[in-house]
Design a protein around this motif. Structure first.
Motif, PDB file in Angstrom:
ATOM      1  N   GLY A 198       0.934  -1.445   0.343  1.00 44.75           N
ATOM      2  CA  GLY A 198      -0.413   0.039  -0.053  1.00 44.75           C
ATOM      3  C   GLY A 198       1.038   1.486  -0.348  1.00 44.75           C
ATOM      4  O   GLY A 198       1.832   1.171   0.733  1.00 44.75           O
ATOM      5  N   GLY A 199      -0.141   2.641   0.235  1.00 44.93           N
ATOM      6  CA  GLY A 199       0.619   3.533  -0.240  1.00 44.93           C
ATOM      7  C   GLY A 199      -0.069   4.977  -0.710  1.00 44.93           C
ATOM      8  O   GLY A 199      -1.499   4.640  -0.689  1.00 44.93           O
ATOM      9  N   HIS A 200       0.562   5.976  -1.036  1.00 47.69           N
ATOM     10  CA  HIS A 200      -0.012   7.171  -1.601  1.00 47.69           C
ATOM     11  C   HIS A 200      -0.775   6.870  -2.891  1.00 47.69           C
ATOM     12  O   HIS A 200      -0.229   6.515  -3.468  1.00 47.69           O
ATOM     13  CB  HIS A 200       0.909   7.986  -1.307  1.00 47.69           C
ATOM     14  N   GLY A 201      -2.724   7.413  -3.446  1.00 46.74           N
ATOM     15  CA  GLY A 201      -2.834   6.883  -4.211  1.00 46.74           C
ATOM     16  C   GLY A 201      -1.932   7.964  -4.731  1.00 46.74           C
ATOM     17  O   GLY A 201      -2.038   8.442  -6.617  1.00 46.74           O
ATOM     18  N   GLY A 202      -1.323   9.426  -4.850  1.00 44.58           N
ATOM     19  CA  GLY A 202      -0.867  10.431  -5.792  1.00 44.58           C
ATOM     20  C   GLY A 202       0.299   9.355  -6.035  1.00 44.58           C
ATOM     21  O   GLY A 202       1.139  10.264  -7.001  1.00 44.58           O
ATOM     22  N   MET A 203       0.910   8.675  -6.075  1.00 47.60           N
ATOM     23  CA  MET A 203       2.077   8.097  -6.371  1.00 47.60           C
ATOM     24  C   MET A 203       2.356   6.443  -5.888  1.00 47.60           C
ATOM     25  O   MET A 203       3.183   5.815  -5.466  1.00 47.60           O
ATOM     26  CB  MET A 203       3.362   8.671  -4.696  1.00 47.60           C
ATOM     27  N   PRO A 204       1.269   5.900  -7.334  1.00 45.12           N
ATOM     28  CA  PRO A 204       1.328   4.561  -6.889  1.00 45.12           C
ATOM     29  C   PRO A 204       2.806   3.984  -7.690  1.00 45.12           C
ATOM     30  O   PRO A 204       2.686   2.628  -7.351  1.00 45.12           O
ATOM     31  CB  PRO A 204       0.299   4.669  -8.439  1.00 45.12           C
ATOM     32  N   HIS A 205       3.585   4.193  -8.530  1.00 45.38           N
ATOM     33  CA  HIS A 205       4.933   3.847  -8.632  1.00 45.38           C
ATOM     34  C   HIS A 205       5.582   3.526  -7.968  1.00 45.38           C
ATOM     35  O   HIS A 205       6.386   2.196  -7.808  1.00 45.38           O
ATOM     36  CB  HIS A 205       6.048   4.823  -9.448  1.00 45.38           C
ATOM     37  N   THR A 206       4.983   3.859  -6.728  1.00 48.61           N
ATOM     38  CA  THR A 206       5.475   3.052  -5.193  1.00 48.61           C
ATOM     39  C   THR A 206       5.252   2.378  -4.452  1.00 48.61           C
ATOM     40  O   THR A 206       5.264   1.512  -3.264  1.00 48.61           O
ATOM     41  CB  THR A 206       6.236   4.804  -3.806  1.00 48.61           C
ATOM     42  N   CYS A 207       4.216   1.930  -4.960  1.00 44.41           N
ATOM     43  CA  CYS A 207       3.422   0.587  -4.066  1.00 44.41           C
ATOM     44  C   CYS A 207       3.069  -0.807  -5.797  1.00 44.41           C
ATOM     45  O   CYS A 207       3.218  -0.437  -6.243  1.00 44.41           O
ATOM     46  CB  CYS A 207       2.317   1.377  -4.400  1.00 44.41           C
ATOM     47  N   VAL A 208       2.537  -1.358  -5.215  1.00 46.74           N
ATOM     48  CA  VAL A 208       2.327  -2.836  -5.188  1.00 46.74           C
ATOM     49  C   VAL A 208       0.921  -3.009  -5.689  1.00 46.74           C
ATOM     50  O   VAL A 208      -0.230  -3.596  -4.068  1.00 46.74           O
ATOM     51  CB  VAL A 208       2.362  -3.660  -5.299  1.00 46.74           C
TER      52      VAL A 208
END
Length: 392
Positions: A198-208
Motif C-alpha cells: 500500500g501507499g499514497h494514491g498520488g504516488m502509485p509507482h511506489t506501491c504494488v
C-alpha cells in the motif's frame, strides 16, 4: 388459509398453532450453530408429544425418534432451522427482531412443517417402524449436515432412507417438484486474498496495487465457464463480495474477493477449481502481488435415488394429482447440504411450491422474502403420508 387438496383434516385443525410457531421462529432468527432457542422449542415440543429426543447433535441439531409396532424399517426426515445474515425489509408484524438477521430462505417454515407432521404422527401412530425427525442447524453454507454426520447422526439414528423438502418461490401453491437424479448443484465458497504494497494514491509507482490485480482477475474469472467448459455443462462462477481500501487517496495493502461456484457435475467442479487456482496465481504474478485461495466445499451435487423418489412421487401425486408435479426449472443452480446425507443414505429431496407473484413468489435470500403460510399444512400432510407409506 385456503383449503388445499391433499391436506389431512386433523393437521388442518391445528394449523393456526403451527403458523404461530412459524411466526415466532421468524421473529427471532438464529444463524447457523446459534439455533439455541429454536432447538429448545423443537426439543420441548417433541418430548411433549412422546418422542425420544437428542439435543446438541452436531452442535445445535435436534433429533426426535418415535418407534411404533415391530417393523424394522427406519425413516429419516430432515428440516433445516437456521436463518441468514440479511436485514429484513418485509414490514410484516412478525418481522425479525434481530437487525441483520432474517429467515430469508423459509427454514422457519420447514421447521414448522415438520413439527406439525410430528404431532400428527405421534397422535395417530399409524405406522410400523422407527421414525427419525432430524432438525438440522447451519444449512446456509456452514456445514450443518456434515457436522451432524460427524457427530454420529446415522450411527446413533440409523436410517434406511432420508427425505427433505424445500419451499419453491415462483412455483404455484399445491405443486411439487419430485424427480430422480440430480436436483441441486454443488456449491463451493471461494475466498481470494491479494497481497500487495500500500501507499499514497498520488504516488502509485511506489506501491504494488492489489486493486488493479483484482479488477483483472474479476474479468478473467468470467471466462472459465464461457471458454473452458463444454457448452452442455451448466456451471456458475459468481462473485458476490469485493473488499478493498477505505479512502480515495490510499492504495491498500490487500484486496479480497468471495465467490460461489456451482455445477451439476463433480468432474466439472474439479476442472473449475484447477482453472481458477491457475488463473488467480498467474494473474497475481503478472501484477507483482501475492495470492491466497481458500476453497470451501459447502454442498455436493444432490442426487435423488430412484426407488425413494418413486415413493416420494407417489405420495405427492396421491395428494395433488400428477398434473401438479412439475419439472425443475431450467437454469436453477441452488444447492443444499442435504446432499451430504444423500451420499451416505439413499433418499429424495423435493420442492414444495411457495406461490407466485405477491403471494409467495419473492425469491429466497431476498430481504423481502417470506415463507407462505398457506403451504404449511400441505407440507405437513406430505410428511405424514410419506411416513405412513414408507413405514407401512
Amino acid at each position: 388459509m385456503s383449503n388445499l387438496p391433499g391436506v389431512i383434516p386433523a393437521i388442518k385443525q391445528h394449523e393456526e398453532q403451527f403458523i404461530a410457531i412459524r411466526h415466532s421462529i421468524h421473529a427471532h432468527p438464529e444463524l447457523g450453530f446459534e439455533e439455541v432457542a429454536t432447538g429448545k422449542l423443537v426439543a420441548e415440543s417433541l418430548r411433549a408429544w412422546g418422542y425420544e429426543v437428542a439435543a446438541g447433535v452436531g452442535g445445535t441439531g435436534v433429533v426426535g425418534q418415535l418407534r411404533c409396532g415391530s417393523g424394522s424399517r427406519r425413516l429419516g426426515i430432515r428440516a433445516d432451522m437456521d436463518a441468514l445474515p440479511i436485514h429484513e425489509e418485509t414490514g410484516l408484524p412478525y418481522a425479525s427482531k434481530q437487525p441483520g438477521k432474517m429467515h430469508a430462505c423459509g427454514h422457519d417454515g420447514h421447521t414448522a412443517i415438520l413439527l406439525a407432521a410430528a404431532r400428527h404422527l405421534a397422535e395417530t401412530r399409524d405406522f410400523d417402524g422407527t421414525l427419525n425427525l432430524i432438525f438440522q442447524p447451519a444449512e446456509e453454507g456452514q456445514g450443518g449436515a456434515a457436522r451432524m454426520m460427524a457427530d454420529g447422526l446415522f450411527e446413533r439414528f440409523p436410517c434406511d432412507a432420508v427425505f427433505a423438502l424445500h419451499n419453491g418461490p415462483t412455483l404455484p401453491v399445491g405443486s411439487f417438484i419430485v424427480q430422480p437424479g440430480v436436483l441441486a448443484a454443488s456449491a463451493d465458497i471461494v475466498s481470494i486474498k491479494l497481497i500487495g504494497k500500500g501507499g499514497h494514491g498520488g504516488m502509485p509507482h511506489t506501491c504494488v496495487d492489489p486493486i488493479v490485480a483484482m479488477a483483472s482477475i474479476i474479468l478473467s474469472l468470467q471466462t472459465i465457464v464461457s471458454r473452458n467448459l463444454p457448452p452442455d455443462q451448466p456451471a456458475v462462477v459468481s462473485i458476490g463480495s469485493v473488499q478493498a481500501g477505505s479512502a480515495s487517496n490510499v492504495i491498500p495493502d490487500c484486496a479480497r474477493l468471495e465467490l460461489t461456484v456451482r455445477t451439476y457435475n463433480p468432474a466439472i467442479q474439479q476442472q473449475i477449481e484447477s482453472r481458477l487456482r491457475d488463473m488467480v496465481s498467474l494473474q497475481a504474478q503478472s501484477f507483482g502481488v501475492a495470492a491466497e485461495v481458500e476453497w470451501k466445499p459447502v454442498t455436493r451435487v444432490l442426487v435423488n435415488a430412484p426407488e425413494e423418489t418413486r415413493i416420494a412421487r407417489e405420495v405427492a401425486e396421491s395428494m395433488v394429482g400428477p398434473q401438479a408435479i412439475l419439472p425443475l426449472p431450467a437454469g436453477a443452480m441452488g444447492g443444499d447440504d442435504f446432499s451430504w446425507m444423500l451420499e451416505q443414505v439413499p433418499g429424495c429431496y423435493v420442492v414444495l411450491g411457495n406461490g407466485v407473484g405477491s403471494k409467495g413468489g419473492c425469491m429466497i435470500h431476498n430481504p423481502g422474502y417470506d415463507f407462505n403460510d398457506e403451504i404449511l399444512s400441505l407440507g405437513a400432510s406430505y410428511w405424514a403420508n410419506l411416513a405412513e407409506k414408507y413405514l407401512r
